[in-house]
Design a protein around this motif. Structure first.
Motif, PDB file in Angstrom:
ATOM      1  N   LEU A  26     -36.868 -62.076   4.573  1.00 55.21           N
ATOM      2  CA  LEU A  26     -37.689 -60.910   4.926  1.00 55.21           C
ATOM      3  C   LEU A  26     -37.213 -59.669   4.181  1.00 55.21           C
ATOM      4  O   LEU A  26     -38.022 -58.886   3.662  1.00 55.21           O
ATOM      5  CB  LEU A  26     -37.622 -60.680   6.441  1.00 55.21           C
ATOM      6  N   ARG A  27     -35.874 -59.490   4.120  1.00 58.68           N
ATOM      7  CA  ARG A  27     -35.337 -58.357   3.386  1.00 58.68           C
ATOM      8  C   ARG A  27     -35.693 -58.445   1.896  1.00 58.68           C
ATOM      9  O   ARG A  27     -36.025 -57.447   1.251  1.00 58.68           O
ATOM     10  CB  ARG A  27     -33.817 -58.267   3.554  1.00 58.68           C
ATOM     11  N   GLN A  28     -35.644 -59.667   1.364  1.00 61.50           N
ATOM     12  CA  GLN A  28     -35.997 -59.852  -0.040  1.00 61.50           C
ATOM     13  C   GLN A  28     -37.462 -59.516  -0.295  1.00 61.50           C
ATOM     14  O   GLN A  28     -37.827 -58.878  -1.285  1.00 61.50           O
ATOM     15  CB  GLN A  28     -35.706 -61.306  -0.456  1.00 61.50           C
ATOM     16  N   ASP A  32     -38.867 -56.727  -2.646  1.00 64.31           N
ATOM     17  CA  ASP A  32     -39.854 -57.039  -3.685  1.00 64.31           C
ATOM     18  C   ASP A  32     -41.092 -56.164  -3.530  1.00 64.31           C
ATOM     19  O   ASP A  32     -41.666 -55.672  -4.513  1.00 64.31           O
ATOM     20  CB  ASP A  32     -40.243 -58.516  -3.637  1.00 64.31           C
ATOM     21  N   GLN A  33     -41.518 -55.977  -2.281  1.00 59.99           N
ATOM     22  CA  GLN A  33     -42.698 -55.149  -2.038  1.00 59.99           C
ATOM     23  C   GLN A  33     -42.430 -53.680  -2.394  1.00 59.99           C
ATOM     24  O   GLN A  33     -43.319 -52.974  -2.882  1.00 59.99           O
ATOM     25  CB  GLN A  33     -43.130 -55.266  -0.575  1.00 59.99           C
ATOM     26  N   ASP A  38     -43.437 -49.272  -6.058  1.00 63.76           N
ATOM     27  CA  ASP A  38     -43.024 -48.313  -7.079  1.00 63.76           C
ATOM     28  C   ASP A  38     -43.786 -48.534  -8.378  1.00 63.76           C
ATOM     29  O   ASP A  38     -44.212 -47.576  -9.044  1.00 63.76           O
ATOM     30  CB  ASP A  38     -41.520 -48.420  -7.343  1.00 63.76           C
ATOM     31  N   ARG A  39     -43.975 -49.824  -8.712  1.00 61.51           N
ATOM     32  CA  ARG A  39     -44.718 -50.129  -9.933  1.00 61.51           C
ATOM     33  C   ARG A  39     -46.164 -49.660  -9.821  1.00 61.51           C
ATOM     34  O   ARG A  39     -46.731 -49.081 -10.755  1.00 61.51           O
ATOM     35  CB  ARG A  39     -44.673 -51.634 -10.202  1.00 61.51           C
ATOM     36  N   LEU A  40     -46.749 -49.888  -8.640  1.00 61.96           N
ATOM     37  CA  LEU A  40     -48.127 -49.457  -8.414  1.00 61.96           C
ATOM     38  C   LEU A  40     -48.241 -47.935  -8.462  1.00 61.96           C
ATOM     39  O   LEU A  40     -49.227 -47.388  -8.962  1.00 61.96           O
ATOM     40  CB  LEU A  40     -48.629 -49.986  -7.069  1.00 61.96           C
ATOM     41  N   ARG A  41     -47.197 -47.263  -7.890  1.00 60.48           N
ATOM     42  CA  ARG A  41     -47.196 -45.807  -7.957  1.00 60.48           C
ATOM     43  C   ARG A  41     -47.169 -45.331  -9.411  1.00 60.48           C
ATOM     44  O   ARG A  41     -47.876 -44.382  -9.799  1.00 60.48           O
ATOM     45  CB  ARG A  41     -45.994 -45.238  -7.208  1.00 60.48           C
ATOM     46  N   GLN A  42     -46.344 -45.967 -10.231  1.00 57.05           N
ATOM     47  CA  GLN A  42     -46.258 -45.608 -11.641  1.00 57.05           C
ATOM     48  C   GLN A  42     -47.586 -45.869 -12.360  1.00 57.05           C
ATOM     49  O   GLN A  42     -48.052 -45.041 -13.157  1.00 57.05           O
ATOM     50  CB  GLN A  42     -45.131 -46.398 -12.320  1.00 57.05           C
ATOM     51  N   VAL A  43     -48.200 -47.018 -12.044  1.00 60.54           N
ATOM     52  CA  VAL A  43     -49.492 -47.339 -12.652  1.00 60.54           C
ATOM     53  C   VAL A  43     -50.548 -46.316 -12.235  1.00 60.54           C
ATOM     54  O   VAL A  43     -51.352 -45.842 -13.048  1.00 60.54           O
ATOM     55  CB  VAL A  43     -49.932 -48.766 -12.259  1.00 60.54           C
ATOM     56  N   LEU A  44     -50.522 -45.961 -10.925  1.00 59.68           N
ATOM     57  CA  LEU A  44     -51.465 -44.972 -10.426  1.00 59.68           C
ATOM     58  C   LEU A  44     -51.259 -43.617 -11.106  1.00 59.68           C
ATOM     59  O   LEU A  44     -52.226 -42.946 -11.486  1.00 59.68           O
ATOM     60  CB  LEU A  44     -51.315 -44.835  -8.910  1.00 59.68           C
ATOM     61  N   GLN A  45     -49.989 -43.230 -11.269  1.00 53.87           N
ATOM     62  CA  GLN A  45     -49.692 -41.967 -11.936  1.00 53.87           C
ATOM     63  C   GLN A  45     -50.172 -41.992 -13.382  1.00 53.87           C
ATOM     64  O   GLN A  45     -50.733 -41.018 -13.879  1.00 53.87           O
ATOM     65  CB  GLN A  45     -48.185 -41.692 -11.884  1.00 53.87           C
ATOM     66  N   GLN A  46     -49.946 -43.138 -14.053  1.00 50.75           N
ATOM     67  CA  GLN A  46     -50.424 -43.267 -15.431  1.00 50.75           C
ATOM     68  C   GLN A  46     -51.944 -43.183 -15.496  1.00 50.75           C
ATOM     69  O   GLN A  46     -52.504 -42.553 -16.397  1.00 50.75           O
ATOM     70  CB  GLN A  46     -49.937 -44.592 -16.031  1.00 50.75           C
TER      71      GLN A  46
END
Length: 302
Positions: A26-28, A32-33, A38-46
């Protein structure tokens, strides 16, 4: 009674192990989520940056297109005006030049002089037209720098008046007065000269022979105030709100030679200097233009 049964006691380590494993998984998953978030936030910012850049590009393209259309309209108007406005002075020059050759006798001196004056007047008209178009081109292309210099108002204004004398109508005179404040100022002399030439030229053009034209200057509260007054045809009320629009000519001015650019150019020069221009006018009585320009300072020398 509190003792575990053998069965339950035997299974306890496995249950704890399974719980620990599920906890770890669950912690993993959470980690991962979080990484994915964070990746989605970066994509959204881009995406937002790309959208903003795209909007900026669209705005720039729209502005360039508008400028291109305006330039095309100016070119069209220039061709139309050039074919009409340039024809009259050029025709006058050609006619007078051909007639001068016929007056060879000593008694023909006044006739020759009259045609020489017509040629000079026509050349002055052509020069004024070309200066208007040149000024318009420089202003529209934003290539007019602001270069403040030290000016002595009476001397400066007298030089402009002397330059205007050849194009004034017979009997017209420019009466200059400095009414208030220091006569030594700092402003862009080229722009102020163009403002004066256009305003004084209009005052002469739309006034009859023998009329006086007023020019006054005053310096107060860090500003230069210029008033140019005439006793000319005036501006109709229904045309006053369009007077500073390029190529616009008031309905009572269409019989006078001109391009409709003079006051537009004046307004743009006044804007470049950070000033204001206003006017009052009455039909068949006259017009007064008032220009207020903030004084500048000389750039520091190194």
């Amino acid at each position: 009674m509190n003792e575990m049964t053998p069965e339950f006691a035997g299974n306890t380590p496995d249950a704890v192990g399974r719980l620990n494993e599920e906890n770890r998984l669950l912690r993993q998953q959470l980690a991962d989520q979080a990484v994915e978030l964070d990746r989605l936030r970066q994509v959204l910012q881009q995406c937002e940056e790309l959208t903003l850049q795209s909007q900026q590009n669209a705005n720039e393209r729209a502005e360039l297109l508008a400028q291109e259309r305006k330039l095309s309209e100016l070119k069209t108007n220039f061709v139309t005006l050039a074919s009409h406005e340039f024809r009259t002075p050029i025709g006058t020059i050609l006619m007078s030049a051909s007639l001068i050759g016929r007056y060879n006798g000593e008694q023909d001196g006044p006739k020759r002089e009259r045609h020489v004056d017509r040629i000079k007047s026509a050349v002055a008209d052509l020069t004024a037209l070309l200066n208007e178009f040149l000024a318009l081109s420089q202003i529209e292309q934003r290539t007019v720098p602001n270069r403040p210099v030290a000016l002595v108002l009476p001397t400066f204004c007298q030089e402009v008046i002397e330059e205007m004398e050849p194009v004034m109508k017979p009997g017209q005179a420019i009466l200059y007065t400095h009414t208030e404040g220091d006569t030594s100022i700092v402003l862009d002399g080229g722009m102020v000269k163009n403002i004066l030439i256009n305003l004084l030229g209009n005052a002469s053009k739309y006034s009859t022979e023998g009329k006086a034209i007023g020019l006054t200057t005053a310096v107060r509260n860090g500003q230069l105030t210029i008033d140019v007054s005439d006793e000319g045809i005036g501006v109709p009320d229904q045309d006053k709100d369009k007077l500073f629009v390029n190529f616009f000519r008031a309905r009572n001015a269409i019989h006078f030679q001109g391009t409709g650019l003079g006051l537009y150019v004046v307004k743009r020069y006044v804007d470049l200097l950070g000033g204001t221009i206003t006017f009052t006018s009455q039909l068949d009585v006259g017009t007064v233009f008032t220009v207020n320009l903030p004084l500048a300072t000389l750039p520091a020398t190194v």
